[in-house]
Write a protein that holds these residues in place. Sequence first.
Motif, PDB file in Angstrom:
ATOM      1  N   LYS A 245       0.921  -1.179  -0.158  1.00 39.44           N
ATOM      2  CA  LYS A 245      -0.033  -0.221  -0.063  1.00 39.44           C
ATOM      3  C   LYS A 245       0.794   1.160  -0.016  1.00 39.44           C
ATOM      4  CE  LYS A 245      -4.208  -1.808   2.358  1.00 39.44           C
ATOM      5  NZ  LYS A 245      -4.987  -1.745   3.509  1.00 39.44           N
ATOM      6  N   LYS A 246       1.860   1.388   0.877  1.00 38.99           N
ATOM      7  CA  LYS A 246       2.783   2.459   1.126  1.00 38.99           C
ATOM      8  C   LYS A 246       3.517   2.586  -0.530  1.00 38.99           C
ATOM      9  CE  LYS A 246       6.998   4.360   3.382  1.00 38.99           C
ATOM     10  NZ  LYS A 246       7.840   3.942   4.339  1.00 38.99           N
ATOM     11  N   GLN A 247       3.881   1.418  -1.122  1.00 41.35           N
ATOM     12  CA  GLN A 247       4.669   1.780  -2.295  1.00 41.35           C
ATOM     13  C   GLN A 247       3.557   2.258  -3.386  1.00 41.35           C
ATOM     14  OE1 GLN A 247       7.671   1.182  -2.335  1.00 41.35           O
ATOM     15  NE2 GLN A 247       8.173   1.425  -4.344  1.00 41.35           N
ATOM     16  N   ILE A 248       2.460   1.827  -3.334  1.00 41.58           N
ATOM     17  CA  ILE A 248       1.589   2.147  -4.470  1.00 41.58           C
ATOM     18  C   ILE A 248       1.210   3.863  -4.205  1.00 41.58           C
ATOM     19  CG2 ILE A 248      -1.032   1.972  -5.115  1.00 41.58           C
ATOM     20  CD1 ILE A 248      -0.929  -0.860  -4.561  1.00 41.58           C
ATOM     21  N   SER A 249       1.142   4.145  -3.205  1.00 42.31           N
ATOM     22  CA  SER A 249       0.960   5.539  -2.749  1.00 42.31           C
ATOM     23  C   SER A 249       2.110   6.216  -3.158  1.00 42.31           C
ATOM     24  CB  SER A 249       0.811   5.737  -0.936  1.00 42.31           C
ATOM     25  OG  SER A 249       0.849   7.274  -0.929  1.00 42.31           O
ATOM     26  N   ASN A 250       3.535   5.931  -3.075  1.00 38.23           N
ATOM     27  CA  ASN A 250       4.640   6.413  -3.488  1.00 38.23           C
ATOM     28  C   ASN A 250       4.642   6.620  -4.983  1.00 38.23           C
ATOM     29  OD1 ASN A 250       5.410   6.723  -0.951  1.00 38.23           O
ATOM     30  ND2 ASN A 250       6.701   5.028  -1.104  1.00 38.23           N
ATOM     31  N   LEU A 251       4.286   5.512  -5.609  1.00 37.45           N
ATOM     32  CA  LEU A 251       4.023   5.366  -7.301  1.00 37.45           C
ATOM     33  C   LEU A 251       3.024   6.414  -7.488  1.00 37.45           C
ATOM     34  CD1 LEU A 251       4.450   4.203 -10.013  1.00 37.45           C
ATOM     35  CD2 LEU A 251       2.792   2.369  -9.479  1.00 37.45           C
ATOM     36  N   LYS A 252       1.792   6.669  -7.232  1.00 32.89           N
ATOM     37  CA  LYS A 252       0.893   7.746  -7.391  1.00 32.89           C
ATOM     38  C   LYS A 252       1.320   8.952  -7.189  1.00 32.89           C
ATOM     39  CE  LYS A 252      -3.341   7.043  -6.026  1.00 32.89           C
ATOM     40  NZ  LYS A 252      -4.492   6.978  -5.141  1.00 32.89           N
ATOM     41  N   GLU A 253       1.968   9.096  -6.063  1.00 29.09           N
ATOM     42  CA  GLU A 253       2.914  10.428  -5.915  1.00 29.09           C
ATOM     43  C   GLU A 253       3.579  10.782  -6.952  1.00 29.09           C
ATOM     44  OE1 GLU A 253       5.453  12.649  -2.323  1.00 29.09           O
ATOM     45  OE2 GLU A 253       4.073  11.178  -1.903  1.00 29.09           O
ATOM     46  N   ALA A 254       4.524   9.857  -7.241  1.00 26.81           N
ATOM     47  CA  ALA A 254       5.647  10.269  -8.300  1.00 26.81           C
ATOM     48  C   ALA A 254       5.083  10.426  -9.730  1.00 26.81           C
ATOM     49  CB  ALA A 254       6.659   8.988  -8.215  1.00 26.81           C
ATOM     50  N   ILE A 255       4.176   9.686 -10.167  1.00 24.12           N
ATOM     51  CA  ILE A 255       3.646   9.806 -11.588  1.00 24.12           C
ATOM     52  C   ILE A 255       2.629  10.888 -11.796  1.00 24.12           C
ATOM     53  CG2 ILE A 255       3.704   7.403 -11.864  1.00 24.12           C
ATOM     54  CD1 ILE A 255       0.871   7.170 -11.778  1.00 24.12           C
ATOM     55  N   GLN A 256       2.117  11.620 -10.545  1.00 21.28           N
ATOM     56  CA  GLN A 256       1.317  12.849 -10.632  1.00 21.28           C
ATOM     57  C   GLN A 256       2.301  14.110 -10.894  1.00 21.28           C
ATOM     58  OE1 GLN A 256      -0.717  12.838  -7.097  1.00 21.28           O
ATOM     59  NE2 GLN A 256      -2.232  11.300  -7.598  1.00 21.28           N
ATOM     60  N   ALA A 257       3.610  14.048 -10.783  1.00 24.01           N
ATOM     61  CA  ALA A 257       4.289  15.153 -11.109  1.00 24.01           C
ATOM     62  C   ALA A 257       4.248  15.359 -12.537  1.00 24.01           C
ATOM     63  CB  ALA A 257       5.904  14.789 -10.504  1.00 24.01           C
ATOM     64  N   ASP A 258       4.182  16.887 -12.971  1.00 24.65           N
ATOM     65  CA  ASP A 258       4.044  17.089 -14.206  1.00 24.65           C
ATOM     66  C   ASP A 258       5.286  16.717 -14.944  1.00 24.65           C
ATOM     67  OD1 ASP A 258       1.768  18.344 -13.582  1.00 24.65           O
ATOM     68  OD2 ASP A 258       2.600  20.220 -13.718  1.00 24.65           O
ATOM     69  N   GLU A 259       6.451  16.603 -14.504  1.00 21.94           N
ATOM     70  CA  GLU A 259       7.747  16.144 -15.293  1.00 21.94           C
ATOM     71  C   GLU A 259       7.809  14.548 -15.695  1.00 21.94           C
ATOM     72  OE1 GLU A 259       7.668  17.499 -12.310  1.00 21.94           O
ATOM     73  OE2 GLU A 259       8.384  19.593 -12.373  1.00 21.94           O
ATOM     74  N   ILE A 260       6.872  13.917 -15.132  1.00 20.69           N
ATOM     75  CA  ILE A 260       6.646  12.549 -15.509  1.00 20.69           C
ATOM     76  C   ILE A 260       5.220  12.272 -16.375  1.00 20.69           C
ATOM     77  CG2 ILE A 260       6.298  10.123 -14.356  1.00 20.69           C
ATOM     78  CD1 ILE A 260       8.377  10.639 -12.605  1.00 20.69           C
ATOM     79  N   SER A 261       4.278  13.001 -15.659  1.00 22.45           N
ATOM     80  CA  SER A 261       3.119  12.636 -16.312  1.00 22.45           C
ATOM     81  C   SER A 261       2.578  12.844 -17.620  1.00 22.45           C
ATOM     82  CB  SER A 261       1.855  13.018 -15.440  1.00 22.45           C
ATOM     83  OG  SER A 261       2.074  14.496 -15.252  1.00 22.45           O
ATOM     84  N   GLN A 262       3.227  14.505 -17.919  1.00 22.18           N
ATOM     85  CA  GLN A 262       2.753  15.155 -19.575  1.00 22.18           C
ATOM     86  C   GLN A 262       3.699  14.227 -20.409  1.00 22.18           C
ATOM     87  OE1 GLN A 262       3.660  19.126 -19.239  1.00 22.18           O
ATOM     88  NE2 GLN A 262       1.869  19.628 -17.970  1.00 22.18           N
ATOM     89  N   PRO A 263       4.882  14.012 -20.209  1.00 22.35           N
ATOM     90  CA  PRO A 263       5.557  13.205 -21.295  1.00 22.35           C
ATOM     91  C   PRO A 263       4.969  11.738 -21.634  1.00 22.35           C
ATOM     92  CG  PRO A 263       7.132  13.655 -19.632  1.00 22.35           C
ATOM     93  CD  PRO A 263       5.891  14.397 -19.303  1.00 22.35           C
ATOM     94  N   LEU A 264       4.847  11.188 -20.362  1.00 17.95           N
ATOM     95  CA  LEU A 264       4.063  10.068 -20.500  1.00 17.95           C
ATOM     96  C   LEU A 264       2.618   9.760 -21.178  1.00 17.95           C
ATOM     97  CD1 LEU A 264       4.378   6.932 -19.390  1.00 17.95           C
ATOM     98  CD2 LEU A 264       3.414   7.405 -17.461  1.00 17.95           C
ATOM     99  N   ILE A 265       2.039  10.750 -21.049  1.00 21.83           N
ATOM    100  CA  ILE A 265       0.793  10.930 -21.706  1.00 21.83           C
ATOM    101  C   ILE A 265       0.934  11.078 -23.181  1.00 21.83           C
ATOM    102  CG2 ILE A 265      -1.413  12.548 -21.793  1.00 21.83           C
ATOM    103  CD1 ILE A 265      -1.160  13.128 -18.885  1.00 21.83           C
ATOM    104  N   TRP A 266       1.620  11.980 -23.464  1.00 21.52           N
ATOM    105  CA  TRP A 266       2.018  12.035 -24.982  1.00 21.52           C
ATOM    106  C   TRP A 266       2.269  10.789 -25.539  1.00 21.52           C
ATOM    107  CZ3 TRP A 266       5.611  11.105 -28.532  1.00 21.52           C
ATOM    108  CH2 TRP A 266       5.454  11.811 -29.978  1.00 21.52           C
ATOM    109  N   ALA A 267       3.523  10.175 -24.907  1.00 17.50           N
ATOM    110  CA  ALA A 267       3.871   8.611 -25.355  1.00 17.50           C
ATOM    111  C   ALA A 267       2.741   7.818 -25.672  1.00 17.50           C
ATOM    112  CB  ALA A 267       4.979   8.067 -24.713  1.00 17.50           C
TER     113      ALA A 267
END
Length: 498
Positions: A245-267
């Motif tokens: 559960k903690k790791q899933i929470s950390n993953l959600k927090e990481a991928i919500q950052a614009d620096e990760i989420s925006q290029p990932l959405i485009w790809a």
Amino acid sequence: MGEARPRRATTFACLSIRRRRNNNGVSEFEETARFEQVGGKGISVLCGLGYWVQGSRCFPWLALNFHMVHSLALQPSTLQLVQYSCSLPMVAKPLYGVLSDVLYIGSGRRVPYIAIGVCLQVLAWGSMGIFQGAREVLPSLVACVLLSNLGASITEVAKDALVAEYGLRYRINGLQSYALMASAAGGVLGNLLGGYLLLTTPPKISFLVFSALLSLQLVVSLSSKEESFGLPRIAETSSVLESVKKQISNLKEAIQADEISQPLIWAVVSIAMVPLLSGSVFCYQTQVLNLDPSVIGMSKVIGQLMLLCLTVVYDRYLKTLPMRPLIHIIQLLYGLSILLDYILVKQINLGFGISNEVYVLCFSSLAEILAQFKILPFAVRLASMCPQGCEGSVTSFLASTLCLSQIVSAFLGVGLANLIGITSSNYSNLSSGILIQSLAALAPLCFMHLVPMSEPVIEKEGKRGISKRSRRNRRVGRVVDKESVTYRRERESEEAQR
């Protein structure tokens, strides 16, 4: 303090790092860091062989495609549906990544998962090679392929996480380039071997040969000791469920950052919105043009050689270029390269005196290779921004979303093929489908603003933020001007605090 920037690695076992002490830009020196002492040789063998075998998966799949078309007589749309439906286990890669991040098996959390995945692949391909019912009955064949892809996805997640964690631990940027080189080298040999075996032996021999390669990888995995890589052991909690559960929470927090989420959405969108017609084109080449397996195999070999060359060029010259114009050029070339299949279907190449065999050898795999190469800058970027302890989760999330987008693309292709009436006896509208596919591949150029311009670097901060947003920025880094920042390695500071 001076600024330290990692340069490209010459091999997994030997890295040249340029460290610059900037005293008004006067002096600089180079230091060669050899890390056999910290497990570089062991990890190069384990992961190098792993990525090489991963690239070699093309040759049993080439045999499997011919088997499904000629022995099972599948329609083009059905063939493509089976191919990509069997990729569904790869969509669950984030689950495997989370488990690999938090759950130790014995003394390791990467190598044991690699061994488990390889073992599942040996069982799957070995069964198809030994038992006739496993390859002649479609449901049993699909079950074996699903098991194979499950094992492959577990192995890939663990390898990607191990490479990302090792690179972050020892400040080695861009190891994913070398992983792709090893995979491309495996693809070259795999397609050569696949084309030769299909000419002289039945498909079951290809399945057995690949099982033997997997057995070699299994032996290497079982003999590798994760402790020798010098990676820190994470603190384990008493409850596995709590850790997950903690790791899933950390993953959600990481991928919500614009620096990760925006290029990932485009790809993801740039792949999912293109209807894939690879099954129809493959059937057209084998049923209408009657091309030999050796020709198709050699075309894949040339494609993998191109991918290998592109990866080397990227690692040496393109890695420092702004990301947005680089991806813009690659996507434009990808959309135009799809039209090469249009030329083949319309037989325009014959008007220039180029035979179908020569044309397929030189140009058939170009679009596929550009589609693979396009992912490399995104993989390097996300791997360099992985928060500590989330290497498996973040890299597997990237792989999972890309796989899901490919499945959506394949299903769109099946729908398009059915809509325009492409069957094993009628390919008259295949050229129209290829034009639609090319236009769809050019559409992502309209929202290139989601792709960042610069490389991610970690900004040095005076103190720790207390808000959720500041914690997220601290963990994944910010995209800022390279000349105004210095690298801050959070992994080292956290270890020092322990």
